[in-house]
Structure formats: C-alpha cells, structure tokens
Design a protein around this motif. Structure first.
Motif, PDB file in Angstrom:
ATOM      1  N   LEU A  74       0.820  -1.209   0.000  1.00 57.21           N
ATOM      2  CA  LEU A  74       0.000   0.000   0.000  1.00 57.21           C
ATOM      3  C   LEU A  74       0.854   1.260   0.000  1.00 57.21           C
ATOM      4  O   LEU A  74       0.525   2.256  -0.628  1.00 57.21           O
ATOM      5  N   ILE A  75       1.955   1.205   0.711  1.00 57.66           N
ATOM      6  CA  ILE A  75       2.806   2.380   0.897  1.00 57.66           C
ATOM      7  C   ILE A  75       3.559   2.729  -0.381  1.00 57.66           C
ATOM      8  O   ILE A  75       3.621   3.896  -0.776  1.00 57.66           O
ATOM      9  N   ASN A  76       4.150   1.733  -1.025  1.00 52.58           N
ATOM     10  CA  ASN A  76       4.999   1.996  -2.174  1.00 52.58           C
ATOM     11  C   ASN A  76       4.280   2.712  -3.318  1.00 52.58           C
ATOM     12  O   ASN A  76       4.795   3.706  -3.834  1.00 52.58           O
ATOM     13  N   PRO A  77       3.089   2.275  -3.746  1.00 52.00           N
ATOM     14  CA  PRO A  77       2.395   3.022  -4.805  1.00 52.00           C
ATOM     15  C   PRO A  77       2.028   4.451  -4.374  1.00 52.00           C
ATOM     16  O   PRO A  77       2.062   5.378  -5.185  1.00 52.00           O
ATOM     17  N   ALA A  78       1.697   4.621  -3.112  1.00 52.83           N
ATOM     18  CA  ALA A  78       1.369   5.960  -2.613  1.00 52.83           C
ATOM     19  C   ALA A  78       2.593   6.871  -2.670  1.00 52.83           C
ATOM     20  O   ALA A  78       2.485   8.049  -3.035  1.00 52.83           O
ATOM     21  N   LEU A  79       3.756   6.341  -2.325  1.00 52.71           N
ATOM     22  CA  LEU A  79       4.984   7.137  -2.398  1.00 52.71           C
ATOM     23  C   LEU A  79       5.314   7.515  -3.835  1.00 52.71           C
ATOM     24  O   LEU A  79       5.738   8.638  -4.108  1.00 52.71           O
ATOM     25  N   VAL A  80       5.091   6.602  -4.768  1.00 49.97           N
ATOM     26  CA  VAL A  80       5.338   6.892  -6.174  1.00 49.97           C
ATOM     27  C   VAL A  80       4.428   8.030  -6.640  1.00 49.97           C
ATOM     28  O   VAL A  80       4.879   8.963  -7.316  1.00 49.97           O
ATOM     29  N   GLU A  81       3.155   7.978  -6.299  1.00 53.02           N
ATOM     30  CA  GLU A  81       2.225   9.045  -6.670  1.00 53.02           C
ATOM     31  C   GLU A  81       2.627  10.366  -6.032  1.00 53.02           C
ATOM     32  O   GLU A  81       2.560  11.419  -6.675  1.00 53.02           O
TER      33      GLU A  81
ATOM     34  N   ALA B  78       5.536  11.869  -7.772  1.00 52.15           N
ATOM     35  CA  ALA B  78       5.152  12.350  -9.108  1.00 52.15           C
ATOM     36  C   ALA B  78       4.302  13.617  -9.027  1.00 52.15           C
ATOM     37  O   ALA B  78       3.853  14.126 -10.040  1.00 52.15           O
ATOM     38  N   GLY B  79       4.063  14.114  -7.803  1.00 53.55           N
ATOM     39  CA  GLY B  79       3.287  15.335  -7.628  1.00 53.55           C
ATOM     40  C   GLY B  79       1.786  15.145  -7.750  1.00 53.55           C
ATOM     41  O   GLY B  79       1.052  16.102  -7.996  1.00 53.55           O
ATOM     42  N   LYS B  80       1.306  13.931  -7.559  1.00 50.01           N
ATOM     43  CA  LYS B  80      -0.122  13.636  -7.709  1.00 50.01           C
ATOM     44  C   LYS B  80      -0.886  13.707  -6.392  1.00 50.01           C
ATOM     45  O   LYS B  80      -2.013  13.246  -6.307  1.00 50.01           O
ATOM     46  N   THR B  81      -0.256  14.261  -5.356  1.00 55.06           N
ATOM     47  CA  THR B  81      -0.930  14.361  -4.063  1.00 55.06           C
ATOM     48  C   THR B  81      -1.052  15.821  -3.673  1.00 55.06           C
ATOM     49  O   THR B  81      -0.459  16.704  -4.291  1.00 55.06           O
ATOM     50  N   ARG B  82      -1.863  16.059  -2.660  1.00 56.36           N
ATOM     51  CA  ARG B  82      -2.011  17.419  -2.141  1.00 56.36           C
ATOM     52  C   ARG B  82      -2.057  17.375  -0.622  1.00 56.36           C
ATOM     53  O   ARG B  82      -2.403  16.356  -0.032  1.00 56.36           O
ATOM     54  N   ASP B  83      -1.707  18.492   0.005  1.00 57.27           N
ATOM     55  CA  ASP B  83      -1.763  18.566   1.456  1.00 57.27           C
ATOM     56  C   ASP B  83      -3.203  18.531   1.937  1.00 57.27           C
ATOM     57  O   ASP B  83      -4.107  19.030   1.260  1.00 57.27           O
ATOM     58  N   LEU B  84      -3.415  17.940   3.067  1.00 59.27           N
ATOM     59  CA  LEU B  84      -4.757  17.895   3.667  1.00 59.27           C
ATOM     60  C   LEU B  84      -5.020  19.130   4.469  1.00 59.27           C
ATOM     61  O   LEU B  84      -4.200  19.730   5.032  1.00 59.27           O
TER      62      LEU B  84
END
Length: 51
Positions: free
Chosen positions: A35-42, A45-51
């Motif tokens: 679960l962690i590894n794909p989330a780190l890749v995203e 890649a700049g595909k996340t945002r701060d909550l």
C-alpha cells in the motif's frame, strides 16, 4: 451508566487497542508495503495534495 453500556464501552476500547497493535505489527513486518509503495510513487510524481 448501565452495566451493559460499561461493558460495551470497555469492549470497544479493547477491540480498538487490539486493532492498533495488529496494524503496527503488520506495518513493522512490511505487510503493508504494497500500500505504501504506490502511494509514495504518486506523491513523488506530484499527484498528491496537502490535507
């Protein structure tokens, strides 16, 4: 508070504590890496945002 409510509240706390310990043990053992590894890749890649 009724005895049944006290028992229910105690059991909820007990069950949540067991769940927390199991999640921690699984995480420490690497069982959640899938679960962690794909989330780190995203994230990298700049595909996340701060909550």
């Amino acid at each position: 508070m009724a005895a049944s409510a006290l028992l229910r509240d105690w059991f909820v706390e007990f069950d949540q504590s067991r769940w927390d310990k199991q999640i921690e043990a699984d995480s420490n053992a690497g069982k959640l890496d899938f679960l962690i590894n794909p989330a780190l890749v995203e994230h990298q890649a700049g595909k996340t945002r701060d909550l």
